[in-house]
Scaffold this motif. Structure first.
Motif, mmCIF file in Angstrom:
data_model
loop_
_atom_site.group_PDB
_atom_site.id
_atom_site.type_symbol
_atom_site.label_atom_id
_atom_site.label_comp_id
_atom_site.label_asym_id
_atom_site.label_seq_id
_atom_site.Cartn_x
_atom_site.Cartn_y
_atom_site.Cartn_z
ATOM 1 N N PRO A 71 0.802 -1.239 0.000
ATOM 2 C CA PRO A 71 0.000 0.000 0.000
ATOM 3 C C PRO A 71 0.826 1.276 0.000
ATOM 4 O O PRO A 71 0.315 2.327 -0.395
ATOM 5 N N ASN A 72 2.076 1.204 0.433
ATOM 6 C CA ASN A 72 2.900 2.411 0.506
ATOM 7 C C ASN A 72 3.942 2.477 -0.600
ATOM 8 O O ASN A 72 4.950 3.187 -0.474
ATOM 9 N N LEU A 73 3.699 1.753 -1.692
ATOM 10 C CA LEU A 73 4.487 1.886 -2.913
ATOM 11 C C LEU A 73 3.576 2.373 -4.027
ATOM 12 O O LEU A 73 2.399 2.000 -4.087
ATOM 13 N N VAL A 74 4.099 3.202 -4.919
ATOM 14 C CA VAL A 74 3.334 3.601 -6.099
ATOM 15 C C VAL A 74 3.360 2.427 -7.075
ATOM 16 O O VAL A 74 4.440 2.038 -7.544
ATOM 17 N N ASN A 116 17.458 5.195 -4.211
ATOM 18 C CA ASN A 116 17.322 6.619 -4.558
ATOM 19 C C ASN A 116 16.241 7.276 -3.698
ATOM 20 O O ASN A 116 15.328 7.918 -4.201
ATOM 21 N N ILE A 117 16.361 7.114 -2.386
ATOM 22 C CA ILE A 117 15.366 7.670 -1.467
ATOM 23 C C ILE A 117 15.605 9.171 -1.310
ATOM 24 O O ILE A 117 16.695 9.606 -0.955
ATOM 25 N N LYS A 118 14.560 9.946 -1.571
ATOM 26 C CA LYS A 118 14.607 11.401 -1.398
ATOM 27 C C LYS A 118 13.175 11.917 -1.376
ATOM 28 O O LYS A 118 12.230 11.199 -1.752
ATOM 29 N N SER A 119 12.998 13.148 -0.934
ATOM 30 C CA SER A 119 11.641 13.660 -0.729
ATOM 31 C C SER A 119 10.863 13.784 -2.030
ATOM 32 O O SER A 119 9.632 13.698 -2.020
ATOM 33 N N SER A 120 11.527 13.979 -3.154
ATOM 34 C CA SER A 120 10.804 14.062 -4.426
ATOM 35 C C SER A 120 10.316 12.694 -4.884
ATOM 36 O O SER A 120 9.500 12.607 -5.804
ATOM 37 N N ASN A 121 10.794 11.619 -4.261
ATOM 38 C CA ASN A 121 10.313 10.275 -4.575
ATOM 39 C C ASN A 121 9.320 9.754 -3.543
ATOM 40 O O ASN A 121 8.981 8.579 -3.546
ATOM 41 N N ILE A 122 8.868 10.620 -2.638
ATOM 42 C CA ILE A 122 7.781 10.281 -1.718
ATOM 43 C C ILE A 122 6.559 11.051 -2.201
ATOM 44 O O ILE A 122 6.498 12.282 -2.100
ATOM 45 N N LEU A 123 5.595 10.353 -2.783
ATOM 46 C CA LEU A 123 4.412 10.980 -3.359
ATOM 47 C C LEU A 123 3.234 10.839 -2.396
ATOM 48 O O LEU A 123 3.194 9.927 -1.570
ATOM 49 N N LEU A 124 2.265 11.741 -2.542
ATOM 50 C CA LEU A 124 1.151 11.798 -1.598
ATOM 51 C C LEU A 124 -0.165 11.615 -2.319
ATOM 52 O O LEU A 124 -0.450 12.305 -3.302
ATOM 53 N N ARG A 173 -3.224 12.421 1.747
ATOM 54 C CA ARG A 173 -1.889 12.728 2.253
ATOM 55 C C ARG A 173 -1.162 11.484 2.769
ATOM 56 O O ARG A 173 -0.207 11.592 3.513
ATOM 57 N N GLU A 174 -1.626 10.326 2.357
ATOM 58 C CA GLU A 174 -0.904 9.095 2.671
ATOM 59 C C GLU A 174 0.294 8.993 1.732
ATOM 60 O O GLU A 174 0.166 9.185 0.522
ATOM 61 N N ALA A 175 1.455 8.689 2.301
ATOM 62 C CA ALA A 175 2.688 8.683 1.513
ATOM 63 C C ALA A 175 2.879 7.355 0.796
ATOM 64 O O ALA A 175 2.560 6.290 1.337
ATOM 65 N N ARG A 176 3.429 7.429 -0.408
ATOM 66 C CA ARG A 176 3.784 6.237 -1.171
ATOM 67 C C ARG A 176 5.151 6.460 -1.812
ATOM 68 O O ARG A 176 5.421 7.540 -2.347
ATOM 69 N N VAL A 177 5.968 5.458 -1.778
ATOM 70 C CA VAL A 177 7.334 5.541 -2.288
ATOM 71 C C VAL A 177 7.329 5.253 -3.782
ATOM 72 O O VAL A 177 6.753 4.258 -4.232
ATOM 73 N N SER A 178 7.968 6.103 -4.543
ATOM 74 C CA SER A 178 8.039 5.914 -5.997
ATOM 75 C C SER A 178 9.479 5.622 -6.415
ATOM 76 O O SER A 178 10.404 5.698 -5.615
ATOM 77 N N ASP A 179 9.637 5.328 -7.686
ATOM 78 C CA ASP A 179 10.948 5.038 -8.302
ATOM 79 C C ASP A 179 11.629 3.800 -7.706
ATOM 80 O O ASP A 179 12.825 3.613 -7.897
#
Length: 654
Positions: A409-412, A481-489, A493-499
């Motif tokens: 659920p927390n991955l794009v 490649n963890i960074k704030s631009s790869n945390i999408l909402l 406003r639930e966060a999901r990790v992208s890339d």
């Protein structure tokens, strides 16, 4: 001394301390500091400062000592009320840090504050101080940070502040200051704000490099605000001779253009613009169809987009079919199709639909350019156009199938992909709120909705869970490649990790610039990132959430003026100042969550440890964030005191 008479009151204790300060061989300086602090407590904090007069001042709340003297006094938001008298903070001659922010202190600043010649950091914001800013502050030659924002100071800004040659931060916003800004020449000044004052006149040239947000709601002029009267240089035409004027002579050569000449120029310009507009419309009608044929035409890439569109025409695919076993449907030999993952639940469309979609560039990242694509059927998707991918189709499909198999659920989720010789596309769900980076560092104006503590910790927990899942799929699996631009909402406003998984597809040309500010110190090849390196990057992400500062931002807070990365900046501030000085101002308004903020800061520092074996696992990180959130929700935070100080010391030693 151990058995003071019961009738010895506060005055007796102070007299005794002053007497001890004159006895040779004792600790006169520390005793004098204690007397000054007790006088301060009597004036503004008798009910809120639990200082034990018989103990060492170095053990008192908010007091820090060094070399036998009081070197720091930090009492933010403790409920101090009243005016600070003379012979209190002004007598702390070894003081380097004074933080009395977020209290109810009023009246003039004590006149002897200028005697604290060692003072480097002065934080008095969000009180009720009034009167003029004392010009004597200009004698504090070691001052690096001065924050007087959110008070009721009146009068002008004293030009004596120009003597503070080491000053890096000067905040004077939200006061009642009037007049012009002095001609400051503070070469080390890195952060400055005088917004919401009654200032007027021209912004000094040395300050014109600061953003417009530093001068909001003032009558100041000059860059970055509107030009001052007389600053607009006359046009070359206005400087030429006035040909039709029989009055001629040297003076008439410098006259402005006549009204008729200006009108003629305006009419000619309008006609020229109209002609250009008509030509543009005609050209757009001819090329409009080809521009909507291809998603990739949105971005100029050095090579012509026409071959891509032509290839798309030749390689139409239906996107249908599937093996029914959870694997992506394989296209028939020789066909190029948009390949969907079975069971993804995404609406089906074909490659032609995608190529016809109206596209908007969302951002250019490490692995390629991301687009928002709105299909004719109304579906909106995010498309990543990969670059520097040198794999064969079989190799590409194998790696993409590994990414598509990740389900959390927390991955794009990856919905589909496309491979051809010229183009490699990945299709994801579109998340409307964008990235955490944009939410944190975007609009910081008055219309911004602040990110509160609950929202930030929720984002941190969701992102941690997504990364923990990636690590659980294999002992060597990492995001990379963890960074704030790869945390999408998502909309909630639930966060999901992208890339996630894209490091598997990275070519050598996309590696060097990856994750600036987030990269663990041991990483030399960014295509080979360990789980512990992911933990480091996540620690930097937590620091970004807590401080509101971007890791790639150059922070001029060290003495030599050079920029430092975010983890080193946080540790340097914690070692020198109270831990709360690092927190985003939006979080500091929530005083009830301060203990939880310190605990999350400790976790961030643990994650960003220099050596990999000192960092926790992502499973531990998830557990600790859950514990912090549970403590915050239950209101069982530990009271500020010795344990709070020990947490601060632990962070400083990390």
């Amino acid at each position: 001394m151990a058995s003071l008479p019961s009738y010895l009151g506060f005055s007796g204790v102070m007299a005794l301390l002053l007497l001890v300060s004159s006895v040779p061989g004792g600790a006169p300086d520390l005793a004098a500091d204690a007397a000054a602090l007790l006088a301060l407590r009597a004036a503004v904090g008798r009910l809120v400062l639990p200082w034990n007069a018989s103990g060492s001042p170095c053990s008192w709340q908010g007091v820090v000592c060094g070399s036998g003297r009081v070197t720091a006094l930090r009492l933010p938001g403790v409920g101090l009320i009243g005016s600070i008298p003379a012979a209190t903070v002004g007598n702390l001659s070894a003081l380097r840090v004074l933080s009395l922010r977020y209290n109810a202190l009023s009246g003039d600043l004590p006149p002897d504050l200028s005697a604290d010649s060692e003072l480097r950091n002065l934080y008095l914001q969000e009180n009720r101080f009034s009167g003029e800013i004392p010009p004597a502050l200009g004698s504090l030659k070691n001052l690096v940070r001065l924050n007087l924002a959110g008070n009721q100071f009146s009068g002008g800004i004293p030009p004596e502040l120009n003597n503070l040659t080491r000053l890096r931060i000067l905040y004077l916003e939200r006061n009642r200051l009037v007049g012009e800004i002095p001609r400051f020449d503070l070469r080390n000044l890195a952060q400055f704000n005088v917004s919401f004052n009654q200032l007027n006149g021209s912004i000094p040239s040395r300050l014109r490099g600061f953003p417009a947000s530093a001068f909001l709601d003032t009558a100041l002029c000059g860059r970055p605000r509107g030009p001052c009267p007389g600053e607009i240089a006359p046009s070359p035409a206005a400087q030429g001779p006035a040909g039709g004027n029989s009055g001629g002579g040297a003076g008439s050569d410098k006259k402005n253009l006549s009204g008729g000449a200006i009108a003629g120029i305006a009419v000619g310009s309008a006609a020229f613009v109209l002609i250009l507009l008509i030509l543009s419309i005609l050209l757009c009608r001819r090329c409009g169809k080809s521009k909507t044929r291809s998603l990739v035409a949105v971005e100029a890439r050095g090579n012509e987009p026409e071959p891509v569109a032509a290839a798309a025409e030749r390689e139409k695919g239906s996107g249908e079919g599937g093996s029914g076993n959870g694997q992506p449907a394989k296209p028939a030999a020789g066909e190029k199709k948009l390949v969907f993952f079975v069971g993804s639940g995404a609406p089906r469309f074909d490659l032609e639909d995608l190529l016809r979609a109206s596209a908007e560039v969302l951002g250019k990242g490490t692995f390629g350019t991301a687009y928002k694509a709105v299909l004719e059927m109304g579906t909106t998707v995010a498309v990543k156009r990969l670059r520097d991918v040198a794999f064969t189709e079989t190799e590409f499909r194998e790696k993409v199938e590994l990414i598509g198999a990740m389900n959390h659920p927390n991955l794009v989720p990856l919905r589909a992909y496309y491979y051809s010789k010229d183009e490699k596309l990945l299709v994801y769900d579109y998340l409307p709120l964008g990235s955490l980076s944009a939410l944190l560092h975007g609009n910081r104006g008055s219309t911004r909705t602040p990110l509160d503590w609950e929202t930030r910790t929720g984002i941190a927990l969701a992102a941690a869970r997504g990364i923990e899942y990636i690590h659980s799929t294999s002992p060597s699996a990492a995001h990379g490649n963890i960074k704030s631009s790869n945390i999408l909402l998502a909309a909630t406003r639930e966060a999901r990790v992208s890339d996630h998984g894209l490091a598997l597809l990275a070519g050598p040309q996309s590696s060097p610039a990856r994750a600036a500010g987030y990269r663990a110190p041991e990483v030399t090849d960014t295509r080979r990132v360990s789980q512990k390196a992911d933990v480091y990057s996540f620690g930097v992400l937590l620091l970004e959430l807590l401080t509101g500062k971007s890791p790639g931002q150059a922070l001029s807070n060290d003495d030599d003026g050079g920029g430092v990365d975010l983890p080193r900046w946080v540790q340097s501030v914690v070692q020198e100042e109270w831990t709360a000085e690092v927190f985003d101002v939006e979080l500091l308004r929530q005083q009830d969550a301060e203990e939880e903020m310190v605990r999350l800061l400790q976790l961030a520092v643990d994650c960003a440890a220099q050596y990999p074996d000192k960092r926790p696992s992502m499973a531990e990180v998830v557990a600790r964030i859950q514990e912090i959130r549970s403590s915050s929700n239950s209101g069982d935070g530990i009271e500020e005191g010795d344990e709070h100080s020990s947490r601060t010391d632990a962070i400083a030693e990390s």
